[in-house]
Motif scaffolding. Structure first.
Motif, PDB file in Angstrom:
ATOM      1  N   TRP A   1       0.791  -1.226   0.000  1.00 43.35           N
ATOM      2  CA  TRP A   1       0.000   0.000   0.000  1.00 43.35           C
ATOM      3  C   TRP A   1       0.828   1.284   0.000  1.00 43.35           C
ATOM      4  CZ3 TRP A   1      -4.413   1.173  -1.768  1.00 43.35           C
ATOM      5  CH2 TRP A   1      -4.965   2.414  -1.469  1.00 43.35           C
ATOM      6  N   PRO A   2       1.903   1.373   0.779  1.00 43.99           N
ATOM      7  CA  PRO A   2       2.674   2.624   0.729  1.00 43.99           C
ATOM      8  C   PRO A   2       3.198   2.962  -0.669  1.00 43.99           C
ATOM      9  CG  PRO A   2       3.239   1.426   2.697  1.00 43.99           C
ATOM     10  CD  PRO A   2       2.392   0.504   1.845  1.00 43.99           C
ATOM     11  N   THR A   3       3.586   1.969  -1.447  1.00 45.83           N
ATOM     12  CA  THR A   3       4.063   2.222  -2.804  1.00 45.83           C
ATOM     13  C   THR A   3       2.899   2.548  -3.730  1.00 45.83           C
ATOM     14  OG1 THR A   3       6.016   0.855  -2.494  1.00 45.83           O
ATOM     15  CG2 THR A   3       5.335   1.238  -4.770  1.00 45.83           C
ATOM     16  N   VAL A   4       1.789   1.858  -3.568  1.00 46.00           N
ATOM     17  CA  VAL A   4       0.587   2.174  -4.347  1.00 46.00           C
ATOM     18  C   VAL A   4       0.197   3.630  -4.104  1.00 46.00           C
ATOM     19  CG1 VAL A   4      -1.892   1.696  -4.581  1.00 46.00           C
ATOM     20  CG2 VAL A   4      -0.254  -0.205  -4.417  1.00 46.00           C
ATOM     21  N   TYR A   5       0.173   4.034  -2.848  1.00 42.59           N
ATOM     22  CA  TYR A   5      -0.177   5.405  -2.485  1.00 42.59           C
ATOM     23  C   TYR A   5       0.821   6.406  -3.076  1.00 42.59           C
ATOM     24  CZ  TYR A   5      -1.419   9.465   0.286  1.00 42.59           C
ATOM     25  OH  TYR A   5      -1.781  10.715   0.678  1.00 42.59           O
ATOM     26  N   LYS A   6       2.105   6.067  -2.988  1.00 40.63           N
ATOM     27  CA  LYS A   6       3.160   6.938  -3.526  1.00 40.63           C
ATOM     28  C   LYS A   6       2.970   7.151  -5.033  1.00 40.63           C
ATOM     29  CE  LYS A   6       7.212   5.019  -3.936  1.00 40.63           C
ATOM     30  NZ  LYS A   6       8.534   4.450  -3.594  1.00 40.63           N
TER      31      LYS A   6
END
Length: 108
Positions: free
Chosen positions: A72-77
């Motif tokens: 999720w953190p990379t998706v959000y980024k």
């Protein structure tokens, strides 16, 4: 930002990127290997999420299951980058050749 908008930006941004960088099993494997190399060169939590994301994209290519969403953190980024600059790549890594704009957003 609402979850629906985050996912919409992510999916639209990835589609724009993939128009010029069509994902294949080989390219997804190479992207995973590159992320692992970056992680070992600079082991951070953020790089760890990037490894999980690229590994999930590789496994999705094999299985059709969107395991990359677990990172999720990379998706959000990627979603945020697309929303603000019209490109999922960082300014440092952008090649400036996302050839098919999906909106009036500038490329990176």
């Amino acid at each position: 930002m609402p979850l629906k908008k985050i996912l919409q930006n992510y999916q639209t941004g990835m589609a724009a990127y993939e128009r010029c960088h069509p994902p294949s099993l080989t390219s997804q494997w190479q992207a995973f290997q590159s992320e692992v190399t970056e992680f070992f060169a600079q082991p951070t939590v953020s790089e760890g999420w990037d490894v999980l994301h690229s590994g999930g994209r590789f496994l999705c290519k094999l299985t059709g299951i969107p395991l990359y969403l677990l990172a999720w953190p990379t998706v959000y980024k990627h979603s945020q980058r697309y929303a603000t600059r019209g490109c999922i790549r960082s300014q440092r890594n952008c090649e400036g050749r996302c050839c098919v704009p999906l909106s009036s957003k500038p490329s990176c």
